[in-house]
Structure formats: C-alpha cells, structure tokens
Design an enzyme around this catalytic site. Sequence first.
Site, PDB file in Angstrom:
ATOM      1  N   HIS A  39      38.009  30.513  46.013  1.00 43.10           N
ATOM      2  CA  HIS A  39      37.163  31.673  46.274  1.00 43.10           C
ATOM      3  C   HIS A  39      37.440  32.813  45.299  1.00 43.10           C
ATOM      4  O   HIS A  39      36.530  33.552  44.912  1.00 43.10           O
ATOM      5  CB  HIS A  39      37.409  32.144  47.712  1.00 43.10           C
ATOM      6  N   ASP A  40      38.683  32.964  44.873  1.00 42.13           N
ATOM      7  CA  ASP A  40      39.053  34.040  43.960  1.00 42.13           C
ATOM      8  C   ASP A  40      38.465  33.888  42.564  1.00 42.13           C
ATOM      9  O   ASP A  40      38.636  34.779  41.718  1.00 42.13           O
ATOM     10  CB  ASP A  40      40.579  34.144  43.853  1.00 42.13           C
ATOM     11  N   SER A  42      31.731  37.758  47.396  1.00 40.74           N
ATOM     12  CA  SER A  42      32.266  37.586  48.745  1.00 40.74           C
ATOM     13  C   SER A  42      31.620  38.593  49.703  1.00 40.74           C
ATOM     14  O   SER A  42      30.395  38.631  49.831  1.00 40.74           O
ATOM     15  CB  SER A  42      33.792  37.731  48.704  1.00 40.74           C
ATOM     16  N   ASP A  50      35.454  26.502  45.832  1.00 40.81           N
ATOM     17  CA  ASP A  50      35.498  27.554  46.855  1.00 40.81           C
ATOM     18  C   ASP A  50      35.182  26.932  48.209  1.00 40.81           C
ATOM     19  O   ASP A  50      34.022  26.681  48.541  1.00 40.81           O
ATOM     20  CB  ASP A  50      34.480  28.648  46.510  1.00 40.81           C
ATOM     21  N   ARG A  79      47.731  38.915  55.445  1.00 37.08           N
ATOM     22  CA  ARG A  79      47.501  38.727  54.018  1.00 37.08           C
ATOM     23  C   ARG A  79      47.869  37.311  53.586  1.00 37.08           C
ATOM     24  O   ARG A  79      47.161  36.691  52.778  1.00 37.08           O
ATOM     25  CB  ARG A  79      48.307  39.738  53.214  1.00 37.08           C
TER      26      ARG A  79
END
Length: 378
Positions: free
Chosen positions: A353-354, A155, A320, A225
């Site tokens: 994405h994680d 990232s 992602d 968040r």
Amino acid sequence: MANEEQSAGAVRPQTMHFDTPLAFRSGTVLDAYDLMYETYGTLNAARSNAVLVCHALNASHHVAGYYADDPDNIGWWDNMVGPGKPLDTDRYFVIGVNNVGGCFGSTGPASINTKTGLAYGSSFPVVTVEDWVKAQARLATRLGIERFAAVMGGSLGAMQALQWSIAYPDRVGAVMAVAAAPKLSAQNIAFNEVARRAITTDPDFHGGDFYGHGVKPKRGLRLARMIGHITYLSDDAMMEKFGRALRNGTIGYHFDVDFEVESYLRYQGDKFAEYFDANTYLLITRALDYFDPAEAAGGDLSKAMSKVKSRFLVASFTSDWRFSPSRSREIVKALVDNRLPVTYAEIDAPHGHDAFLLDDSRYLALVRAWYDDLYASL
C-alpha cells in the site's frame, strides 16, 4: 535535507480561522475552528491552476519542501510535488491542508475548547470524509479558488478526492485517486478496530481525556502503529527488507526482540507515539470506516457518481492487499458507466500500500504525463 534545486524550498505553514459554524455529518456543530495549510507555487491570474493534495492517515498539510528551522522535516510527498516534479509547482499552485480533527495545527481533540477552557478530548465530534471536504471547500473559497484544476490523494486522501468530485462537481476539473477504495472492506474495518482497541484499553487513555492527567497512551499508540504498518507493506517487501535476519546474529530464546523486523516495528511504533495524538488516530480511522458514497444510492456507486464531471486518473499497485487493485477497478467501472474520461493504471510494484509514497519511476512518469496533459487544457 531536500535537494534545493528540485525542492519547493523552505516553506511556511499558515493558519486560517473560521467563525462560521461547521455542521458535521453526525449532527454535531463546531462553532469555530482553525485549519493549518501550506501552499507551493503561484496561483495564476485566472486562478485556474490550483491543485488540492489531500492527506492520508498520519500525514498533514506539510506536503513538500522543508522548514527553515528544521531542514530535515521534509514534506511527506516531496518526491511528487515541487519544481520540475510530477506535480510541477512551476506550473501549478498546490495546497495541502491538515484536516479538522488532526494534530498538526488544525482544530482537533488536543485543542482548547473556549467554552470549557479544557482540551476537547473525548468531546470532539466524530468526523467524516464529507466533513473534511466541506471544510476544505471553505478554505478554497477564502483563498479565492472557486474551481480546482485537480484534487489528488492516496489511500484516505483518494477517498477525499473522490468525495470532492461527488459533492462539488462544478469545482473540480480532474481527480487523481491512487491506492484507493470506494469504501473499506470488513477486513479493513477489523484492522482499524484492533488498532483503536489498543489505544482505548491503554490505562493512560482515560476515556480520551488524558490531556489533563499529564499522560499519553503511548503503549496503545505504539501497538496501533505496528498493526497498521504491517498492513501498509507487502509480504515480499518485508521479506526483501528483513527476511528472517536476527538482530544479534543468534536466537536469544526470549520474548524480547530477536528478529530485525521486530526491531523495525518497535522503532516505528515508538516514533509514532511521540508525535501523533491518540484521539486523532481514533477519529481518522473511524472516518475511513464510515466512508461509503454509494450508501445513499442504495449501494450503487455508479448512481452515486452520476453527477460527477471530473476527468480521472486512477492508479493501483498489484501488491497492495489493503486497498487492492480490484477496489480501484470498482471506481473505474462507476466512471465508465457514467461515460466519464478515466485513465487507469495497475502498476506491478512490490511495495504494498505504501507504494503510492515511493519512487517508482513508472508511477511518477504516469503522474507527470497526466499533469502535463491537464496543464495543456487549462
């Protein structure tokens, strides 16, 4: 607690102070600053086995291992870095650095400005990926490392690794860029702006100078968040984990938590607001927005990377949608255009994405094989 047999073990963060002024891309100068960092493994006699791990938005220098006084505080990439792991610390000397502007020990907005005796707050310089890489290079030089075997990250960390290859082509042997993008899309910038507005419109923000008021813009940080976390996961991953499960089994006909996914997001937001600095969040998301190495080359990424000398591993994940595989392929094309050695993997993983942080066996095997091959060439 980490498995001791496969862990970097009990680690200790270190601080390096710099009196040499750091000139930022914005034109602002920081007269002096500290960098917090950790190391794992042993630097060999030739100083040729060092690997720099660059962190993403909410991570830090604490890449692997745990702290003796807090054994549950395990490094954010502990599944990747350690003895016998894909980035094997029995072979490599690994460095993690908390970037300037951070909130985990390096000089940042919450640090005291010696000129005023107050926290920097809103006066802290706007930082860029280029500024971070410059500071990391100074730290490497202090450690006696003139050339990294590899620089890696996922990232935002991948952006730093990419910038290393451009800014210091003779100091980087290889680059691993995972879940990467050569610049943010308009949609990504938009997500960052909404998150920043959640913070800056919090009544406790006080224009960024909330430290002296004895408060913290927790409401804004929670929302930031929550917004960010949604984008790090795929729709399939969220459905698999939560579905439409109700927290109490039945619909409550109210606007408090009904669904398990709501409870999860609130938990993530509450936890984040306790440990992260609001100004750091603003700085890091803005650094993401500004990164665009092709800009100086008229938008031509291949031209911008014409002096790169590193070999590359570029990996993306099919689910992602924040940094989609097509963005990684832009980097691959620029490398191929410059006839640079590149391995590209597009991994069919459902985690979003994680995924770059998780235990996908194919992904970890790929990284292990790449580092095995790199080690043979040292």
